[in-house]
Design an enzyme around this catalytic site. Sequence first.
Site, mmCIF file in Angstrom:
data_model
loop_
_atom_site.group_PDB
_atom_site.id
_atom_site.type_symbol
_atom_site.label_atom_id
_atom_site.label_comp_id
_atom_site.label_asym_id
_atom_site.label_seq_id
_atom_site.Cartn_x
_atom_site.Cartn_y
_atom_site.Cartn_z
ATOM 1 N N GLY A 110 -6.659 0.591 -0.811
ATOM 2 C CA GLY A 110 -6.057 1.454 -1.830
ATOM 3 C C GLY A 110 -5.321 2.637 -1.252
ATOM 4 N N SER A 111 -5.001 2.604 0.046
ATOM 5 C CA SER A 111 -4.330 3.723 0.696
ATOM 6 C C SER A 111 -2.835 3.761 0.403
ATOM 7 C CB SER A 111 -4.534 3.651 2.214
ATOM 8 O OG SER A 111 -3.929 2.489 2.738
ATOM 9 N N GLY A 112 -2.263 2.630 -0.036
ATOM 10 C CA GLY A 112 -0.824 2.554 -0.228
ATOM 11 C C GLY A 112 -0.079 2.196 1.041
ATOM 12 N N LEU A 113 -0.818 1.876 2.112
ATOM 13 C CA LEU A 113 -0.202 1.500 3.386
ATOM 14 C C LEU A 113 -0.261 -0.009 3.610
ATOM 15 C CD1 LEU A 113 -1.629 4.338 5.692
ATOM 16 C CD2 LEU A 113 0.521 4.309 4.419
ATOM 17 N N GLY A 114 -0.589 -0.746 2.565
ATOM 18 C CA GLY A 114 -0.652 -2.200 2.678
ATOM 19 C C GLY A 114 -1.874 -2.692 3.417
ATOM 20 N N SER A 115 -2.986 -1.958 3.330
ATOM 21 C CA SER A 115 -4.148 -2.245 4.177
ATOM 22 C C SER A 115 -4.778 -3.612 3.898
ATOM 23 C CB SER A 115 -5.197 -1.136 4.040
ATOM 24 O OG SER A 115 -5.553 -0.926 2.687
ATOM 25 N N SER A 116 -4.876 -4.030 2.654
ATOM 26 C CA SER A 116 -5.509 -5.316 2.346
ATOM 27 C C SER A 116 -4.684 -6.480 2.883
ATOM 28 C CB SER A 116 -5.704 -5.470 0.834
ATOM 29 O OG SER A 116 -6.613 -4.508 0.351
ATOM 30 N N GLU A 148 -3.792 -14.536 -0.249
ATOM 31 C CA GLU A 148 -4.091 -13.357 -1.071
ATOM 32 C C GLU A 148 -3.688 -13.550 -2.531
ATOM 33 O OE1 GLU A 148 -3.766 -8.512 -0.466
ATOM 34 O OE2 GLU A 148 -2.477 -9.846 0.696
ATOM 35 N N ASP A 160 4.180 -6.586 2.254
ATOM 36 C CA ASP A 160 3.144 -6.151 3.191
ATOM 37 C C ASP A 160 2.834 -7.208 4.245
ATOM 38 O OD1 ASP A 160 3.070 -3.916 1.630
ATOM 39 O OD2 ASP A 160 1.171 -4.400 0.640
#
Length: 342
Positions: A110-116, A148, A160
């Site tokens: 949920g960081s907005g950096l495409g972590s998932s 995903e 992402d």
Amino acid sequence: MIVRARAPLRLGLAGGGTDVSPYCDVYGGRVMNATIDKYAYAILSPSESGQCEFAALDVGVSETHACGAIPEQGGALQLLKGVHARICRDFLSGEARPLKVQTFSDAPPGSGLGSSSTMVVALVQAFVEHYSLPLGEYEVAHLAYEIERTDLKLAGGKQDQYAATFGGFNFMEFYADDRVIVNPLRVKDWVWSELEASIVLYFTGVSRASADIIDQQAKNVVEGKQTSIDAMHRLAQEAVEMKESLLRGDLDRLASTLQAGWEAKKKMANSITNPLIEEVERLAFAHGAHAAKVSGAGGGGFMIFMCKPEKRIGLTRALAAHGGRLLDFHFTQQGATSWRIM
């Protein structure tokens, strides 16, 4: 043998949201992003128990399953189990072999950096290395996307997975039938350095689930809500302008494009901005920022601010005093990579 893999997180600079179906299928999406030196990591190693072991080390969650069993999907380990299941199905004739799968990330979900999505890419890359699978960059990114979005049914776009796989500054095009074109940019060294000195990354302290925002964006397109569709058209065009600004070294135009993209993005869905984001944005502009946006779908996570490098100290001090967390970073050219330890 131990296999390790990592994939870089990304900053969404322009066009984010136009890579989400059905918009990209109908109109074609355009996204400009860049990867940074923060990563998602995956580790594959022999299972001492002779079973299939999964562990997300950064959140302290683990599960062990008999290799013939079908693990329940969902939960904190759904990405690990989902990648493992797909690799077994597509490349191992459905046979699950004893293996320990571990992950951790430099950024929270949920960081907005495409972590998932970046984590899924790191996992796929680790399995490619472990089993010597014949997959190139486009195949790795597309497989990560399918796992995903199709297997795990997690809402989201396509940028992402491709950013994490390819790395660097990329202008991406998205079309119907999952057709994607990644255009790597040759950004001049001085532009790269000036941009690093001009961007401040600030974590609001609020991780958000992007699925609801993305579902609302998709619904607006399906229902033909012209305000949202027009906003996406502007975002796609601003990705083109962002690309041109980077290649020409026009940082003033880049900053104005970043801000215009944020103003357009806020019209895509109601929950993209909120009072906390607007408060932080006002604070930043009062202390030297001249452009701002939320990285990712919106609603929280990391905010991106641009300022003149000489204004950076004052801006970072003001943001630090407000709470949240500043993140130092550098851009990186390298995408997903893996290696073996014998």
